[in-house]
Design an enzyme around this catalytic site. Sequence first.
Site, PDB file in Angstrom:
ATOM      1  CE  LYS A  70      -4.598   1.080   0.333  1.00  0.00           C
ATOM      2  NZ  LYS A  70      -5.457   0.268  -0.401  1.00  0.00           N
TER       3      LYS A  70
HETATM    4  P1  NAD Z   1     -12.966   8.317  -2.491  1.00  0.00           P
HETATM    5  O1  NAD Z   1     -12.141   9.494  -2.066  1.00  0.00           O
HETATM    6  O2  NAD Z   1     -13.628   8.237  -3.565  1.00  0.00           O
HETATM    7  O3  NAD Z   1     -14.466   8.509  -1.622  1.00  0.00           O
HETATM    8  C1  NAD Z   1     -14.267   8.946  -0.328  1.00  0.00           C
HETATM    9  C2  NAD Z   1     -15.705   9.461   0.019  1.00  0.00           C
HETATM   10  O4  NAD Z   1     -15.767   9.663   1.515  1.00  0.00           O
HETATM   11  C3  NAD Z   1     -15.714  10.951  -0.469  1.00  0.00           C
HETATM   12  O5  NAD Z   1     -17.228  11.040  -1.079  1.00  0.00           O
HETATM   13  C4  NAD Z   1     -15.612  11.700   0.822  1.00  0.00           C
HETATM   14  O6  NAD Z   1     -16.220  12.888   0.893  1.00  0.00           O
HETATM   15  C5  NAD Z   1     -16.114  10.712   2.134  1.00  0.00           C
HETATM   16  N1  NAD Z   1     -15.571  11.133   3.267  1.00  0.00           N
HETATM   17  C6  NAD Z   1     -14.325  11.303   3.745  1.00  0.00           C
HETATM   18  N2  NAD Z   1     -14.166  11.719   5.047  1.00  0.00           N
HETATM   19  C7  NAD Z   1     -15.483  11.300   5.515  1.00  0.00           C
HETATM   20  C8  NAD Z   1     -16.178  11.536   6.769  1.00  0.00           C
HETATM   21  N3  NAD Z   1     -15.306  11.758   7.811  1.00  0.00           N
HETATM   22  N4  NAD Z   1     -17.465  11.201   6.837  1.00  0.00           N
HETATM   23  C9  NAD Z   1     -18.143  10.871   5.732  1.00  0.00           C
HETATM   24  N5  NAD Z   1     -17.672  10.885   4.568  1.00  0.00           N
HETATM   25  C10 NAD Z   1     -16.374  10.939   4.485  1.00  0.00           C
HETATM   26  O7  NAD Z   1     -12.412   6.990  -1.825  1.00  0.00           O
HETATM   27  P2  NAD Z   1     -12.923   5.501  -2.400  1.00  0.00           P
HETATM   28  O8  NAD Z   1     -12.007   5.177  -3.534  1.00  0.00           O
HETATM   29  O9  NAD Z   1     -14.267   5.557  -2.385  1.00  0.00           O
HETATM   30  O10 NAD Z   1     -12.291   4.560  -0.943  1.00  0.00           O
HETATM   31  C11 NAD Z   1     -13.270   4.722   0.231  1.00  0.00           C
HETATM   32  C12 NAD Z   1     -12.676   3.710   0.989  1.00  0.00           C
HETATM   33  O11 NAD Z   1     -12.830   2.325   0.354  1.00  0.00           O
HETATM   34  C13 NAD Z   1     -11.387   3.647   1.613  1.00  0.00           C
HETATM   35  O12 NAD Z   1     -11.362   2.919   2.834  1.00  0.00           O
HETATM   36  C14 NAD Z   1     -10.889   2.796   0.556  1.00  0.00           C
HETATM   37  O13 NAD Z   1      -9.485   2.263   1.333  1.00  0.00           O
HETATM   38  C15 NAD Z   1     -11.580   1.705   0.131  1.00  0.00           C
HETATM   39  N6  NAD Z   1     -11.220   0.935  -0.909  1.00  0.00           N
HETATM   40  C16 NAD Z   1     -11.331   1.900  -2.116  1.00  0.00           C
HETATM   41  C17 NAD Z   1     -11.128   0.873  -3.223  1.00  0.00           C
HETATM   42  C18 NAD Z   1     -11.077   1.634  -4.623  1.00  0.00           C
HETATM   43  O14 NAD Z   1     -10.972   0.885  -5.690  1.00  0.00           O
HETATM   44  N7  NAD Z   1     -11.077   2.970  -4.837  1.00  0.00           N
HETATM   45  C19 NAD Z   1     -10.787  -0.483  -3.244  1.00  0.00           C
HETATM   46  C20 NAD Z   1     -10.772  -1.081  -2.040  1.00  0.00           C
HETATM   47  C21 NAD Z   1     -10.858  -0.246  -0.781  1.00  0.00           C
END
Ligand code: NAD
Length: 476
Positions: free
Chosen positions: A107
């Site tokens: 990561k």
């Molecule tokens: P992203 O940046 O696209 O979205 C995150 C969202 O969460 C945003 O809309 C943001 O405004 C919101 N957010 C941030 N802080 C917040 C809070 N305190 N309260 C409420 N909402 C809040 O990120 P993502 O890619 O969707 O990732 C989200 C999670 O999923 C992370 O934990 C990431 O590690 C995990 N993840 C993502 C992927 C991927 O393919 N993108 C894969 C596996 C896991």
Amino acid sequence: MTENREPTFRESVDLMFNRAVSIMDLPPGLEEKIRVCNATYTVRFGVRLRGRIQTFTGYRSVHSEHMEPVKGGIRYALAVNQDEVEALAALMTYKCALVEAPFGGSKGGLCLDPSQYEEHELEQITRRFAYELAKRDLIDPSQNVPAPDMGTGEREMAWIADQYRRMNTSDINASGCVTGKPIHAGGIHGRVEATGRGVQYALQEFFRHPEDIEKAGLEGTLEGKRVIVQGLGNVGYHAAKFLSQEDGARIVAVVERDGALIDDMGLDVEAVRNWISAHHGVSGYADAKYVADGAKVLEMECDILIPAALEGVINVSNADAVQARLIIEAANGPITAGADEILRRKGVVIIPDLYANAGGVTVSYFEWVKNLSHIRFGRMQRRQEEARHQLLVNELERLDRYLGDSWSMTPHFKEKYLRGAGELELVRSGLDDTMRIAYQSMREVWHARDDVTDLRTAAYLVAIDRVALSYREKGL
Ligand code: NAD
């Protein structure tokens, strides 16, 4: 760790790991070898921006190299730190093992708030970070393959791929150095939606097993289930969209940084997403009730809670108040080890992160295979498949004419049956298959062993067993 302190993210992952290995029979020492993070590289680099040099701190952590390349996203956020990156790298190891993606865990992260920079500045920063990692083989198609995570997406992956290519002009597999790229830069159809789509497939599989539904105190299907989603970013938006549009679930609340929106009849996910994009938050959205204290909404009554934002949001301070019967961890580490224990005692069923959000790495695996094979999925078979289907349709049409009014083909059968699978259909099929099989491997352990009372422990058991087997077969 002192008595009253909430464990850090990495301690939480280790506690969950320890819980699983305490009921396993691993050779002495192997348990520690699997648990510890192999290496974390910290880089500080300067970029000249707005007339001055700004210094950034980034990390790339490699948790386990039992399989190579190692794989894991790159996150852009101010809160990025070594502990977090190491926790996320460990989760990647277990996640890849659980869904049988042939990678070790890694990561990366960069401490910055992307919203504070112009696009051309972000490009400069990303290219410089990529340069620092690539020159140490921490970006490399055969050794370490990043992907998007919080704060990064297709755009950043395209910059990284291009930077690597410039540094390795004769590497024929250069585009496999990173996944989550746009299609024109060697990406794959269905990668952007993959993690949210995987959350949907995970829930669909859960609802295929009546005993599991009963354990959560629920009944029926996904149709009409009241769902709360935290974080309408890449993962949360796609999960909410597919669950509401295709499975009939009701998204009764969306929790974002600046508060939450509530509508018992179900929110219009597309409209909320458009509002957030235009206004950088949910406040001001007219067609739902707005609540400023978003965290409180996680405690609202619902059937399914989907934390899809960040880690540690359900912790010892609010776990008791959470009313959801089923929680699916779309984000990484949204439930701390302490909260996990409280929720388990309450009988809440938790579909754990290492399984629930594995859709991203699964489709990244397909993208990497596509890059190495230099051919789009379906290119060889599609028309041949259509030609074979045409033969059958010709025969059915002959029968149709012969039987007259007494029989005819179902409307739309012909067009649906005749269409050969393109890349998107194949990716979704591969993802669905992966999510079903991985769920079944977890639930088998969950139901077969008296000492396993939750899906998380079951998931860790399956994953650790596979990593251990790999170390035993190949040596350390
Ligand atoms: P992203 O940046 O696209 O979205 C995150 C969202 O969460 C945003 O809309 C943001 O405004 C919101 N957010 C941030 N802080 C917040 C809070 N305190 N309260 C409420 N909402 C809040 O990120 P993502 O890619 O969707 O990732 C989200 C999670 O999923 C992370 O934990 C990431 O590690 C995990 N993840 C993502 C992927 C991927 O393919 N993108 C894969 C596996 C896991």
